[in-house]
Write a protein that holds these residues in place. Structure first.
Motif, PDB file in Angstrom:
ATOM      1  N   LEU A  30      20.710  25.390 -11.881  1.00 23.12           N
ATOM      2  CA  LEU A  30      21.170  25.342 -10.487  1.00 23.12           C
ATOM      3  C   LEU A  30      20.119  24.677  -9.592  1.00 23.12           C
ATOM      4  N   ALA A  31      18.857  24.868  -9.936  1.00 22.13           N
ATOM      5  CA  ALA A  31      17.782  24.235  -9.157  1.00 22.13           C
ATOM      6  C   ALA A  31      17.696  22.737  -9.490  1.00 22.13           C
ATOM      7  N   TRP A  32      18.074  22.362 -10.700  1.00 21.30           N
ATOM      8  CA  TRP A  32      17.952  20.980 -11.179  1.00 21.30           C
ATOM      9  C   TRP A  32      19.038  20.072 -10.598  1.00 21.30           C
ATOM     10  N   GLU A 377      31.741  21.282  -5.139  1.00 21.52           N
ATOM     11  CA  GLU A 377      32.056  22.678  -5.444  1.00 21.52           C
ATOM     12  C   GLU A 377      30.781  23.499  -5.403  1.00 21.52           C
ATOM     13  N   ASN A 378      30.926  24.774  -5.129  1.00 19.89           N
ATOM     14  CA  ASN A 378      29.782  25.680  -5.249  1.00 19.89           C
ATOM     15  C   ASN A 378      29.600  25.993  -6.735  1.00 19.89           C
ATOM     16  N   ILE A 379      28.782  25.177  -7.415  1.00 19.75           N
ATOM     17  CA  ILE A 379      28.692  25.306  -8.881  1.00 19.75           C
ATOM     18  C   ILE A 379      28.020  26.595  -9.337  1.00 19.75           C
ATOM     19  N   ALA A 380      27.402  27.332  -8.425  1.00 20.67           N
ATOM     20  CA  ALA A 380      26.870  28.635  -8.834  1.00 20.67           C
ATOM     21  C   ALA A 380      27.998  29.471  -9.450  1.00 20.67           C
ATOM     22  N   ASN A 381      29.208  29.185  -9.022  1.00 20.21           N
ATOM     23  CA  ASN A 381      30.387  29.887  -9.515  1.00 20.21           C
ATOM     24  C   ASN A 381      31.091  29.115 -10.632  1.00 20.21           C
ATOM     25  N   THR A 406      37.687  15.622 -12.128  1.00 16.55           N
ATOM     26  CA  THR A 406      36.683  16.672 -11.899  1.00 16.55           C
ATOM     27  C   THR A 406      35.887  16.464 -10.607  1.00 16.55           C
ATOM     28  N   VAL A 407      35.376  17.554 -10.086  1.00 12.52           N
ATOM     29  CA  VAL A 407      34.483  17.508  -8.924  1.00 12.52           C
ATOM     30  C   VAL A 407      33.110  18.039  -9.346  1.00 12.52           C
ATOM     31  N   GLY A 408      32.982  19.340  -9.548  1.00 13.86           N
ATOM     32  CA  GLY A 408      31.687  19.911  -9.924  1.00 13.86           C
ATOM     33  C   GLY A 408      30.696  19.811  -8.788  1.00 13.86           C
ATOM     34  N   TYR A 409      29.457  19.470  -9.102  1.00 15.03           N
ATOM     35  CA  TYR A 409      28.417  19.399  -8.067  1.00 15.03           C
ATOM     36  C   TYR A 409      28.811  18.390  -6.972  1.00 15.03           C
ATOM     37  N   LYS A 410      29.282  17.204  -7.396  1.00 18.43           N
ATOM     38  CA  LYS A 410      29.643  16.199  -6.377  1.00 18.43           C
ATOM     39  C   LYS A 410      30.633  15.191  -6.950  1.00 18.43           C
ATOM     40  N   ARG A 411      31.625  14.869  -6.146  1.00 24.69           N
ATOM     41  CA  ARG A 411      32.538  13.766  -6.479  1.00 24.69           C
ATOM     42  C   ARG A 411      32.540  12.822  -5.289  1.00 24.69           C
ATOM     43  N   LEU A 412      32.204  11.555  -5.546  1.00 21.82           N
ATOM     44  CA  LEU A 412      32.248  10.552  -4.477  1.00 21.82           C
ATOM     45  C   LEU A 412      33.448   9.643  -4.706  1.00 21.82           C
TER      46      LEU A 412
END
Ligand code: FUL
Length: 449
Positions: A30-32, A377-381, A406-412
């Motif tokens: 999550l930090a990475w 997305e809030n990937i912590a979840n 997919t979205v995940g951490y970021k989708r541009l």
């Protein structure tokens, strides 16, 4: 009645359980992920022989970066918004950029600083000074060390790993390269032992390989994460150097392990510096495309910038890095969405929960012109969006602007310029409630065209 009520409750409980059993990132992952742009530094005897893979017979006497200045490298990276640098402490040729006690094949027998130098230390110190995280690449395949091919090589490798993990402060990533030449000696690496040592000595470090355990290869060196890119895979049967690159590129929605993709690619055609490639350095605009294809597809960009024979980044590379960040800053400076504080505060932890097919309408505060959208997305979840669409209001009705997977951490999303005052976002297929953390609408810098 009562039985069916109980069954319904059971079904609801099961559905909830299935949703929440899905993998989630460990704190180190999550930090990475939000580091987004990280750098690789390929440097060794190859820089002097003009090769990409050394054969291990190179003399340490050829390594002489007379103007070596790791602060120049790390400052250029810092100015370009890079958050971590990973140095090839040892590449396949076996030459060590630090004075390892385990071998004579290192900087200590080079003319550089009369054998008193330590490139790994200079990079670690510069990273600390400029506030970058620091990582090491230690090639398992070693074409110099005579023990390679025997079980005792694992002890050699582990001793070197221990030196790197204990003498240079915090290490944020350890890179385990799966590459091995076709005619290389047979060698069974003790990856389980290597990984256990990293966990013990640097528990916050993520480990990269084709098979994780924390971060996976994206499956190519061209800078392309999959259009669909899940952070989950099944690691059963995978090993460094033994993985299906297409599988790694896309990930696996049914994957049981959280192992996000890292996109490693070079600013030049080769991984090492070759003066013949001075005219082939990627432009700032080209690097921005890499950003869309990696960070914008739920991956992380690991951009290689190789120091030259003097031990400096070439001016052309520094100029491209600068232009890259300046374009990105201009494009993403001004989020046109107003009145959605939770979704525009740049915090993944503040989110709006959406189910499949529950549309979210966002106002742009008047007619605006734009051509980029960012969704997070809030990937912590975990990662839950499998597909979705964005529509815009054309004054009379909703028009589809773009569909995505997919979205995940970021989708541009990139599309031809549109003018509208209102957008509608719908996740059409999800693996559970989506914690939508951020949405941004932007007009790209003209330098992207
Ligand atoms: C590959 C290596 O063989 C290349 O030389 C380079 O280090 C790249 C990042 O990984 O497997």
């Amino acid at each position: 009645m009562r039985i069916s009520f109980r069954l319904t409750r059971l079904a609801v409980m099961l559905a909830t359980t299935l949703t929440y059993a899905q993998p989630k990132p460990a704190p180190r992952q999550l930090a990475w992920q939000p580091l987004e742009t990280t750098a690789f530094l390929h440097f060794t005897v190859n820089t002097y022989t003009d090769k990409e893979w050394g054969d291990g017979t190179e003399s340490p006497s050829i390594f002489n970066p007379t103007k070596l200045d790791a602060r120049q490298w790390i400052k250029a990276l810092k100015d370009a918004g890079f958050k971590m640098a990973i140095i090839t402490a040892k590449h396949h040729d076996g030459f060590c950029l630090w004075p390892s006690k385990m071998t004579e094949h290192s900087v200590k027998n080079s003319p550089w600083k009369n054998g008193k130098g330590d490139v790994v230390r200079e990079v670690a110190d510069a990273c600390r000074e400029f506030g970058l995280k620091f990582g090491v690449y230690l090639s398992p395949w070693d074409r110099h060390e005579p023990r390679y091919g025997t079980a005792s090589y694992n002890d050699y490798y582990k001793s070197q790993l221990r030196e790197l993990l204990t003498n240079y402060g915090p290490i944020s990533e350890v890179w385990f390269d799966g590459a091995k030449g076709e005619n290389a000696k047979d060698m069974t690496y003790d990856f389980a032992g290597y990984w256990a040592m990293v966990r013990e000595l640097q528990p916050n470090a993520v480990m990269f390989s084709d098979a994780g355990p924390d971060v996976r290869w994206v499956g190519n060196e061209a800078g392309n994460a999959g259009e669909t890119c899940w952070s989950t895979i099944n690691t059963d049967g995978l090993a460094p150097g033994k993985a299906d690159s297409k599988y790694l590129n896309r990930g696996d929605p049914a994957g049981k392990q959280w192992v996000p993709a890292e996109t490693d690619v070079s600013i030049r055609p080769g991984w090492f510096y070759h003066s013949s490639e001075d005219t082939k350095v990627r432009s700032g605009k080209n690097l921005v495309n890499l950003y869309y294809q990696s960070v914008g597809r739920n991956s992380l960009l690991l951009l290689n910038v190789p120091p030259n024979r003097e031990g400096l980044f070439a001016d052309s590379d520094v100029a491209s890095l600068k232009e890259f960040r300046s374009i990105l800053d201009e494009t993403f400076k001004n989020n046109l969405i107003t009145k959605q504080p939770k979704l525009t505060d740049k915090q993944l932890g503040t989110f709006t929960t959406l189910s499949a097919n529950q549309p979210l309408t966002v106002e742009l505060g008047g007619e605006k012109t734009f051509d980029r959208i960012s969704i997070q997305e809030n990937i912590a979840n975990g990662q839950h969006v499998a597909s979705g669409r964005v529509e815009y209001w054309d004054g009379a009705g909703w028009k589809t602007l773009q569909t995505f997977t997919t979205v995940g951490y970021k989708r541009l999303l990139s599309f031809p310029v549109v003018s509208s005052n209102r957008l509608r976002l719908t996740f059409t297929n999800t693996s559970g409630p989506v914690q939508l953390a951020e949405i941004g609408v932007f007009k790209a810098s003209s330098r992207e065209e």
